[in-house]
Design an enzyme around this catalytic site. Structure first.
Site, PDB file in Angstrom:
ATOM      1  N   LYS A 111      50.873 -26.309  85.046  1.00 52.97           N
ATOM      2  CA  LYS A 111      50.292 -27.452  85.771  1.00 52.97           C
ATOM      3  C   LYS A 111      51.294 -28.066  86.733  1.00 52.97           C
ATOM      4  CE  LYS A 111      46.496 -28.678  82.895  1.00 52.97           C
ATOM      5  NZ  LYS A 111      45.232 -29.205  83.121  1.00 52.97           N
ATOM      6  N   LYS A 193      42.922 -16.164  82.595  1.00 53.16           N
ATOM      7  CA  LYS A 193      42.182 -16.432  81.349  1.00 53.16           C
ATOM      8  C   LYS A 193      40.801 -17.008  81.656  1.00 53.16           C
ATOM      9  CE  LYS A 193      42.928 -20.203  78.891  1.00 53.16           C
ATOM     10  NZ  LYS A 193      43.356 -21.263  77.964  1.00 53.16           N
ATOM     11  N   LYS A 196      37.648 -23.059  80.015  1.00 52.14           N
ATOM     12  CA  LYS A 196      36.663 -24.142  80.142  1.00 52.14           C
ATOM     13  C   LYS A 196      36.816 -24.852  81.484  1.00 52.14           C
ATOM     14  CE  LYS A 196      37.481 -25.445  75.402  1.00 52.14           C
ATOM     15  NZ  LYS A 196      38.575 -26.242  74.908  1.00 52.14           N
TER      16      LYS A 196
END
Ligand code: TYM
Length: 329
Positions: A111, A193, A196
């Protein structure tokens, strides 16, 4: 029976990656271990989320746990925030951790590397809370996808550090990962990946997606131009990902699928996988709707919190004595 524990964060709609890497493992292990599965709602606020959305995600997650086959008679299912010992031990674990080791956690590193702004202190320290989640219950095994392995390793280090600094208190936990499906990848970018928080909805299959839409996502999944059906994650990551999904959902070894498809095309294979995903989701969602109708969720969570608190409260009392918070011995 050895104790096992794991949890999922209700930050968004659950994906097929969560099912394959985590939930399907939980279901498999419920007969062999004393299993504790929780909803990591305290982790969910490390990124901003509206109360309404968090509430809905939480209800969906517990219903999906049950719909996937977790049996509350065998497994203790609970909500993290119902057991106050998590936050209490979380703070102690934060004080046992070093800035350097938290800076090495890949999720935080990714991040910051992407230049994301508004990263909360909670996102930075959440692996400490995760360590507390695990250590409170003396869990020996922690089934997770590969992206969480590093966090379980931190929990191991913190357990050893605490045991060494005070005295033997915590079991040193081990991560457990499935051999097939430790990491399911995005259907649109098979180097990333399936997540969500993915921005491209075509890359992710949500467990509550319309099954027809999910089938379309499989049909439009990115593959390669080699045109040969074989399992080669390095050179054919998209195809390897699809084979993995089919293998887990249809319970058929990858080699068997590959040999059935010798000399055939990707289109045909995708059709079969699309159907497998369609059937899987239709079945899961029918059970999910049934659980919502019966309104059993509240009862399951109430009983789960009672059982979990029994263990967690005892452990935190012991920890409070060891660190010197309790002044009467
Ligand atoms: P979370 O909510 O991101 O993911 C839940 C579980 O799903 C697995 N997973 C995947 N597995 C395979 N392929 C994928 N694409 C994929 N995406 C997710 C994750 O590895 C995980 O097992 N911090 C944790 C939740 C947590 C926890 C804990 C887990 C909090 N406390 C204590 C175990 C023990 C998390 O954010 O997972």
């Amino acid at each position: 029976m050895d104790r096992m524990l794991s949890g999922i964060k209700p930050t968004g709609r659950l994906t097929l990656g969560n099912y394959i890497g985590a939930i399907s493992q939980f279901v498999k292990f419920q007969d062999q271990y004393e299993l504790y599965i929780f909803i990591a709602n305290q982790h969910a606020i490390t990124v901003p989320i509206e109360a309404k959305e968090l509430r809905q995600n939480t209800k969906d997650l517990i219903a999906l746990y049950l719909a996937s086959g977790l049996d509350p008679k065998k497994v203790t299912l609970f909500l993290q925030s119902d057991v106050s010992a998590h936050a209490k031990l979380g703070w102690i674990m934060t004080c046992m951790s070093y800035m350097g080791e938290l800076q090495r956690m890949t999720q935080y590193k990714d991040k910051t590397a992407k230049g994301e702004t508004g990263i909360t202190a909670g996102l930075f320290t959440y692996p400490c809370l995760m360590a507390a989640d695990i250590l409170l219950y003396d869990a020996k095994y922690v089934p997770v996808g590969i992206d969480q392995k590093q966090h379980v390793e931190l929990a191991r280090n913190l357990a050893e550090r605490f045991n060494h600094r005070y005295s033997d208190t915590f079991i040193v936990p081990e991560p457990v990962m499935t051999t097939v499906g430790q990491k399911i990848y995005s259907l649109q970018d098979p180097t990333k990946k399936m997540s969500k928080s993915e921005t491209n909805p075509k890359g992710t299959i949500d467990l509550l997606d319309d099954p027809n839409l999910a089938r379309k996502k499989i049909m439009s999944a990115v593959t390669d131009s080699l045109g040969v059906i074989q399992y080669d994650p390095e050179n054919q990551p998209g195809l390897a990902n699809l084979l993995t999904i089919q293998s887990v959902l249809a319970k058929e070894p990858i080699e068997a699928i590959v040999s059935r498809y010798q000399g055939k095309g990707y289109g045909e294979l995708k059709k079969e996988i699309g159907q497998t995903v369609y059937d899987f989701l239709s079945d899961l969602q029918a059970k999910y709707r049934d659980i919502q109708d019966k309104k059993i969720v509240d009862q399951v969570l109430l009983e789960g919190a009672k059982k979990a608190s029994l263990i967690a409260d005892k452990k935190i009392a012991k920890v409070y004595r060891k660190v010197g918070f309790t002044i009467t011995k």
